[in-house]
Design a protein around this motif. Structure first.
Motif, mmCIF file in Angstrom:
data_model
loop_
_atom_site.group_PDB
_atom_site.id
_atom_site.type_symbol
_atom_site.label_atom_id
_atom_site.label_comp_id
_atom_site.label_asym_id
_atom_site.label_seq_id
_atom_site.Cartn_x
_atom_site.Cartn_y
_atom_site.Cartn_z
ATOM 1 N N PHE A 51 2.389 -8.454 8.714
ATOM 2 C CA PHE A 51 3.592 -9.217 8.391
ATOM 3 C C PHE A 51 3.605 -9.755 6.957
ATOM 4 C CE2 PHE A 51 3.745 -9.639 13.083
ATOM 5 C CZ PHE A 51 5.008 -9.108 13.274
ATOM 6 N N LEU A 52 2.413 -9.970 6.369
ATOM 7 C CA LEU A 52 2.362 -10.562 5.030
ATOM 8 C C LEU A 52 1.699 -9.659 3.991
ATOM 9 C CD1 LEU A 52 1.437 -14.252 5.989
ATOM 10 C CD2 LEU A 52 3.691 -13.343 5.400
ATOM 11 N N SER A 53 0.453 -9.200 4.241
ATOM 12 C CA SER A 53 -0.289 -8.486 3.188
ATOM 13 C C SER A 53 0.176 -7.050 2.979
ATOM 14 C CB SER A 53 -1.790 -8.485 3.506
ATOM 15 O OG SER A 53 -2.065 -7.765 4.683
ATOM 16 N N SER A 54 1.025 -6.521 3.868
ATOM 17 C CA SER A 54 1.542 -5.167 3.661
ATOM 18 C C SER A 54 2.381 -5.091 2.388
ATOM 19 C CB SER A 54 2.372 -4.714 4.873
ATOM 20 O OG SER A 54 3.364 -5.672 5.179
ATOM 21 N N GLY A 55 2.994 -6.218 1.999
ATOM 22 C CA GLY A 55 3.761 -6.250 0.747
ATOM 23 C C GLY A 55 2.859 -6.038 -0.450
ATOM 24 N N TYR A 56 1.658 -6.623 -0.412
ATOM 25 C CA TYR A 56 0.675 -6.438 -1.487
ATOM 26 C C TYR A 56 0.293 -4.965 -1.606
ATOM 27 C CZ TYR A 56 -3.990 -6.295 -3.630
ATOM 28 O OH TYR A 56 -5.077 -5.958 -4.399
ATOM 29 N N THR A 57 0.096 -4.305 -0.475
ATOM 30 C CA THR A 57 -0.307 -2.897 -0.480
ATOM 31 C C THR A 57 0.773 -2.017 -1.092
ATOM 32 O OG1 THR A 57 -1.439 -3.376 1.606
ATOM 33 C CG2 THR A 57 -1.335 -1.078 0.936
ATOM 34 N N ILE A 58 2.025 -2.264 -0.722
ATOM 35 C CA ILE A 58 3.133 -1.483 -1.284
ATOM 36 C C ILE A 58 3.198 -1.679 -2.793
ATOM 37 C CG2 ILE A 58 5.652 -1.234 -1.342
ATOM 38 C CD1 ILE A 58 5.686 -2.004 1.626
ATOM 39 N N HIS A 59 3.016 -2.911 -3.237
ATOM 40 C CA HIS A 59 3.072 -3.211 -4.678
ATOM 41 C C HIS A 59 1.924 -2.537 -5.436
ATOM 42 C CE1 HIS A 59 4.298 -5.570 -8.170
ATOM 43 N NE2 HIS A 59 3.015 -5.801 -8.410
ATOM 44 N N GLN A 60 0.739 -2.488 -4.827
ATOM 45 C CA GLN A 60 -0.435 -1.948 -5.498
ATOM 46 C C GLN A 60 -0.510 -0.421 -5.456
ATOM 47 O OE1 GLN A 60 -1.327 -4.962 -7.208
ATOM 48 N NE2 GLN A 60 -3.279 -3.920 -7.102
ATOM 49 N N ALA A 61 -0.150 0.177 -4.330
ATOM 50 C CA ALA A 61 -0.327 1.615 -4.149
ATOM 51 C C ALA A 61 0.973 2.411 -4.245
ATOM 52 C CB ALA A 61 -0.992 1.891 -2.793
ATOM 53 N N GLY A 62 2.123 1.724 -4.286
ATOM 54 C CA GLY A 62 3.400 2.431 -4.306
ATOM 55 C C GLY A 62 3.790 2.857 -2.900
ATOM 56 N N PRO A 63 5.048 3.282 -2.685
ATOM 57 C CA PRO A 63 5.534 3.621 -1.344
ATOM 58 C C PRO A 63 4.755 4.749 -0.670
ATOM 59 C CG PRO A 63 7.352 3.396 -2.888
ATOM 60 C CD PRO A 63 6.112 3.388 -3.706
ATOM 61 N N ILE A 64 4.687 5.904 -1.320
ATOM 62 C CA ILE A 64 3.980 7.043 -0.730
ATOM 63 C C ILE A 64 2.497 6.733 -0.579
ATOM 64 C CG2 ILE A 64 3.338 9.460 -1.027
ATOM 65 C CD1 ILE A 64 6.240 9.194 -0.400
ATOM 66 N N GLY A 65 1.916 6.103 -1.592
ATOM 67 C CA GLY A 65 0.499 5.753 -1.544
ATOM 68 C C GLY A 65 0.183 4.830 -0.387
ATOM 69 N N THR A 66 1.074 3.882 -0.103
ATOM 70 C CA THR A 66 0.851 2.948 0.999
ATOM 71 C C THR A 66 0.914 3.660 2.343
ATOM 72 O OG1 THR A 66 1.801 1.136 -0.279
ATOM 73 C CG2 THR A 66 1.686 0.842 2.101
ATOM 74 N N ILE A 67 1.886 4.560 2.499
ATOM 75 C CA ILE A 67 1.995 5.314 3.749
ATOM 76 C C ILE A 67 0.731 6.136 3.978
ATOM 77 C CG2 ILE A 67 3.244 7.174 4.922
ATOM 78 C CD1 ILE A 67 5.797 6.110 3.527
ATOM 79 N N ILE A 68 0.239 6.785 2.913
ATOM 80 C CA ILE A 68 -0.999 7.572 3.017
ATOM 81 C C ILE A 68 -2.180 6.663 3.370
ATOM 82 C CG2 ILE A 68 -2.672 8.953 1.728
ATOM 83 C CD1 ILE A 68 -0.316 10.110 0.139
ATOM 84 N N ALA A 69 -2.266 5.494 2.709
ATOM 85 C CA ALA A 69 -3.372 4.560 2.957
ATOM 86 C C ALA A 69 -3.382 4.099 4.409
ATOM 87 C CB ALA A 69 -3.264 3.355 2.018
ATOM 88 N N TYR A 70 -2.204 3.802 4.957
ATOM 89 C CA TYR A 70 -2.131 3.352 6.350
ATOM 90 C C TYR A 70 -2.418 4.487 7.334
ATOM 91 C CZ TYR A 70 -0.772 -1.520 5.777
ATOM 92 O OH TYR A 70 -0.795 -2.860 5.504
ATOM 93 N N LEU A 71 -2.026 5.707 6.978
ATOM 94 C CA LEU A 71 -2.352 6.854 7.843
ATOM 95 C C LEU A 71 -3.861 7.087 7.875
ATOM 96 C CD1 LEU A 71 0.481 9.420 6.981
ATOM 97 C CD2 LEU A 71 0.041 8.370 9.219
ATOM 98 N N ILE A 72 -4.502 7.014 6.697
ATOM 99 C CA ILE A 72 -5.963 7.172 6.639
ATOM 100 C C ILE A 72 -6.628 6.044 7.424
ATOM 101 C CG2 ILE A 72 -7.985 7.115 5.121
ATOM 102 C CD1 ILE A 72 -6.234 8.374 2.933
ATOM 103 N N GLY A 73 -6.111 4.817 7.227
ATOM 104 C CA GLY A 73 -6.663 3.666 7.948
ATOM 105 C C GLY A 73 -6.531 3.811 9.452
ATOM 106 N N ALA A 74 -5.382 4.331 9.912
ATOM 107 C CA ALA A 74 -5.170 4.519 11.356
ATOM 108 C C ALA A 74 -6.154 5.534 11.927
ATOM 109 C CB ALA A 74 -3.730 4.972 11.611
ATOM 110 N N LEU A 75 -6.383 6.629 11.198
ATOM 111 C CA LEU A 75 -7.343 7.638 11.652
ATOM 112 C C LEU A 75 -8.764 7.069 11.680
ATOM 113 C CD1 LEU A 75 -6.031 10.799 9.740
ATOM 114 C CD2 LEU A 75 -5.923 10.391 12.208
ATOM 115 N N LEU A 76 -9.091 6.264 10.665
ATOM 116 C CA LEU A 76 -10.422 5.662 10.592
ATOM 117 C C LEU A 76 -10.649 4.707 11.766
ATOM 118 C CD1 LEU A 76 -13.087 5.074 9.140
ATOM 119 C CD2 LEU A 76 -11.862 3.421 7.707
#
Length: 446
Positions: free
Chosen positions: A20-45
């Motif tokens: 609810f809160l820190s996902s905004g930081y991730t989008i700002h740091q990694a960009g839209p596509i980068g954030t989606i990829i990061a969360y997909l990798i995180g989900a698999l991990l």
């Protein structure tokens, strides 16, 4: 706990302030596509970690599971360190959750001091855990239900806005997927995907609560596998689905941590009372996290005492099966974390938060190693893998992927100035735990 409780706790445990809160930081740091990829990798991990934990938990269903597994399969020093780090993770979280809850209530009741609301929520969460395991599970079920319903509604509204069914401020036409690539595929560079992995993993922390509840679950051979097998699609649906909607509707430069990206999206859509609605949902998420956190930290203390790593007084339970003394100690730990956030925010509290953010990844690494050792010993004892009620698939690829992925997410934060201190603070505490355990055992034998 019933299957209904376990499924919702496993889902609610992972949906917290990280989304609810820190996902905004991730989008700002990694960009839209980068954030989606990061969360997909995180989900698999995380799913790989849960598959490892599933085999262990079904074969050896005990409360405080992974600490016990680390003790038996790796060594008592590692087991002790895992337990302390996990206890610290949730205890520090308690302090921050109660602070955040007070801040949210202050927005609605500005004439009432924040500490009164924090104290009130402490009493509520303490009593919820003190009555019985079932009372805790029922409360967590309803807390989690509110979060799940809110995210589903958010995703549906977001898709309608993306496709132009609902108008959105600043767009004459449907925004579609324009924001995903408006500034290039990786506007902050591809390394942003990896440097934000610790933030992503922190958002996913809580899934391992399934293992902590193993010893207090009805028919773990059936309920645990069911909860674990649904982990991946739940993470993808709720996390990646939410991130996709945010990334499509918010330019990545506007995303941050000063405001919930959920509230930002709803304000863009022009939904009445969007801020108040999201504050209510975030408050629910905070109380849910505090409820789960107190439960997890209490069971870790009880488990350490049960394994003779802590004074035996901590293993005593009420007639309802609640380890009351361990519960009180964990709540005191949460109070100390709360006080440190006010008195020594830039020193003591900064260290505690940094360690708690990284500690859960160390726990995941221990779970993966435990599964590798367990399977090896199980086969060496002459037993067949086919006899296991729950088997980690694609062995040994899955446990090695879980271990290496967790390790890399720790190492890669060296390249992020903001998160680098977490590694430097955590490693000394790991050393202190190893040395401290040896000293405690020597003194306890005298």
């Amino acid at each position: 706990m019933s299957s209904r409780h376990l499924l919702m706790i496993s889902l609610g445990g992972v949906i917290g302030t990280g989304l609810f809160l820190s996902s905004g930081y991730t989008i700002h740091q990694a960009g839209p596509i980068g954030t989606i990829i990061a969360y997909l990798i995180g989900a698999l991990l995380v799913y790989a970690v849960m598959l490892c934990l599933g085999e262990l938990s079904v074969a050896m269903p005990v409360t405080g599971s992974f600490h016990v597994y680390a003790t038996k399969l790796i060594g008592p020093r590692t087991g002790f360190t895992v337990a302390v780090l996990y206890w610290l993770t949730w205890t520090v979280a308690l302090g921050s959750e109660f602070t955040a809850a007070g801040l949210i209530m202050h927005q609605w009741f500005q004439n009432t001091p924040e500490w009164i609301w924090s104290a009130l929520f402490m009493i509520v969460i303490f009593l919820t855990n003190a009555f019985s395991v079932r009372f805790f599970a029922e409360a967590e079920f309803w807390f989690s239900s509110i979060k799940v319903v809110a995210i589903v509604i958010f995703i549906i509204i977001g898709i309608l806005a993306i496709t132009g069914v609902i108008p959105i401020k600043g767009y004459a036409h449907a925004p579609g997927l324009h924001n995903l690539t408006a500034n290039g595929w990786f506007p902050t560079g591809f390394k942003g995907v990896f440097t934000t992995m610790l933030t992503v993993n922190f958002a996913f922390s809580g899934t391992e609560l399934i293992g902590v509840t193993a010893g207090e679950t009805k028919d773990p051979g059936k309920t645990l596998p069911k909860a674990i097998h649904t982990t991946l699609w739940r993470l993808v649906l709720f996390f990646v689905g939410s991130i996709f909607v945010m990334a499509c509707l918010i330019p990545y430069q506007q995303a941050g941590v000063t405001q919930s990206p959920f509230a930002l999206v709803l304000n863009h859509i022009g939904l009445p009372f969007a801020g108040d609605l999201m504050n209510f949902v975030v408050l629910t998420a905070i109380l849910s996290a505090a409820n789960s956190g107190l439960y997890a930290s209490t069971r870790m203390l009880w488990s350490m005492a049960n394994e003779h790593m802590m004074p035996q007084a901590l293993s005593r339970t009420t007639h309802h099966g609640v380890p009351f003394i361990a519960l009180v100690i964990s709540m005191i730990g949460g109070l100390l974390a709360l006080f440190s956030s006010v008195i020594a925010a830039s020193t003591v509290y900064l260290v505690l938060v940094s360690v708690s953010g990284l500690a859960v990844v160390f726990v995941w690494m221990a779970i993966a190693i435990c599964q590798l050792i367990f399977r090896k010993k199980y086969v060496a004892s002459g037993k067949k893998v086919s006899d296991l009620v729950f088997k980690t698939p694609w062995y040994p690829f899955i446990p090695w992927f879980a271990f290496i992925g967790s390790l890399l997410s720790c190492v890669l934060i060296v390249f992020d100035d903001a998160q680098r201190p977490a590694l430097f603070y955590t490693l000394p505490i790991v050393v202190v735990c190893y040395v401290g355990y040896g000293l405690y055992m020597k003194l306890s034998r005298k």
